[in-house]
Design a protein around this motif. Structure first.
Motif, PDB file in Angstrom:
ATOM      1  N   UNK A  70     -27.461 -39.335  -1.761  1.00 53.44           N
ATOM      2  CA  UNK A  70     -26.873 -38.745  -0.561  1.00 53.44           C
ATOM      3  C   UNK A  70     -27.505 -37.369  -0.403  1.00 53.44           C
ATOM      4  N   UNK A  71     -27.753 -37.003   0.851  1.00 50.49           N
ATOM      5  CA  UNK A  71     -28.327 -35.689   1.121  1.00 50.49           C
ATOM      6  C   UNK A  71     -27.771 -35.148   2.422  1.00 50.49           C
ATOM      7  N   UNK A  72     -27.798 -33.842   2.558  1.00 51.56           N
ATOM      8  CA  UNK A  72     -27.405 -33.223   3.830  1.00 51.56           C
ATOM      9  C   UNK A  72     -28.647 -32.860   4.637  1.00 51.56           C
ATOM     10  N   UNK A  73     -29.815 -33.161   4.103  1.00 50.25           N
ATOM     11  CA  UNK A  73     -31.077 -32.860   4.787  1.00 50.25           C
ATOM     12  C   UNK A  73     -31.544 -34.103   5.548  1.00 50.25           C
ATOM     13  N   UNK A  74     -31.809 -33.920   6.824  1.00 50.40           N
ATOM     14  CA  UNK A  74     -32.212 -35.065   7.632  1.00 50.40           C
ATOM     15  C   UNK A  74     -33.349 -34.718   8.596  1.00 50.40           C
ATOM     16  N   UNK A  75     -34.158 -33.741   8.231  1.00 48.33           N
ATOM     17  CA  UNK A  75     -35.291 -33.375   9.081  1.00 48.33           C
ATOM     18  C   UNK A  75     -36.516 -34.212   8.716  1.00 48.33           C
ATOM     19  N   UNK A  76     -37.433 -34.303   9.646  1.00 46.56           N
ATOM     20  CA  UNK A  76     -38.677 -35.043   9.402  1.00 46.56           C
ATOM     21  C   UNK A  76     -39.477 -34.393   8.277  1.00 46.56           C
TER      22      UNK A  76
END
Length: 153
Positions: A70-76
């Protein structure tokens, strides 16, 4: 794609080293038309590669670990960095972006828990992750690389 192509694909999935003459005999063609069909299936990308499948136990990587992330980072940019980190860890053999509670699911093969710990450390050193859950497979009940051919168009 017709029923003969599907039969060819079924045969090649079980043994990609089968001689064209044997495949042709089993699907009811002569060798040249069978070879042309195989070439067409390769050229169109239906057949992506022909590989040798190795025995994990004999390669000393008999422990399978599923790694839920799980991560809170969702940038390209973050995803590109994450993909690069995973690409540099040969023990990780599968990598999926998921729907639901888990963002990514990885499959790794290692000889033991100590080797997995090394994989884990390389993973977290390379990229920031919020939550990493590791699950060790206790037994392989079904494992195959054979895809169903009935849906192919």
């Amino acid at each position: 794609m017709d029923s003969i192509d599907r039969k060819i694909l079924s045969l090649l999935q079980v043994d990609s080293a089968l001689p064209v003459s044997q495949i042709a005999e089993q699907v009811g063609l002569s060798s040249t038309p069978c070879w042309r069909r195989i070439q067409k299936l390769e050229g169109s990308g239906v057949i992506k590669a022909r590989v040798a499948l190795l025995d994990p136990e004999k390669m000393n990587v008999g422990v399978t670990v599923f790694i839920a992330i799980r991560t809170s980072h969702h940038s390209a940019e973050w995803l590109a960095r994450f993909q690069a980190v995973v690409a540099d860890i040969p023990e990780i053999t599968e990598f999926y972006r998921m729907s639901g509670d888990i963002d990514y699911l990885l499959r790794a093969v290692v000889p033991d828990i100590a080797a997995y710990d090394s994989v884990y450390k390389r993973l977290i050193e390379g990229i920031e992750l919020n939550d990493v859950t590791s699950m060790f497979a206790m037994e392989t009940i079904k494992w195959t690389t054979v895809l169903p051919v009935t849906y192919a168009e």
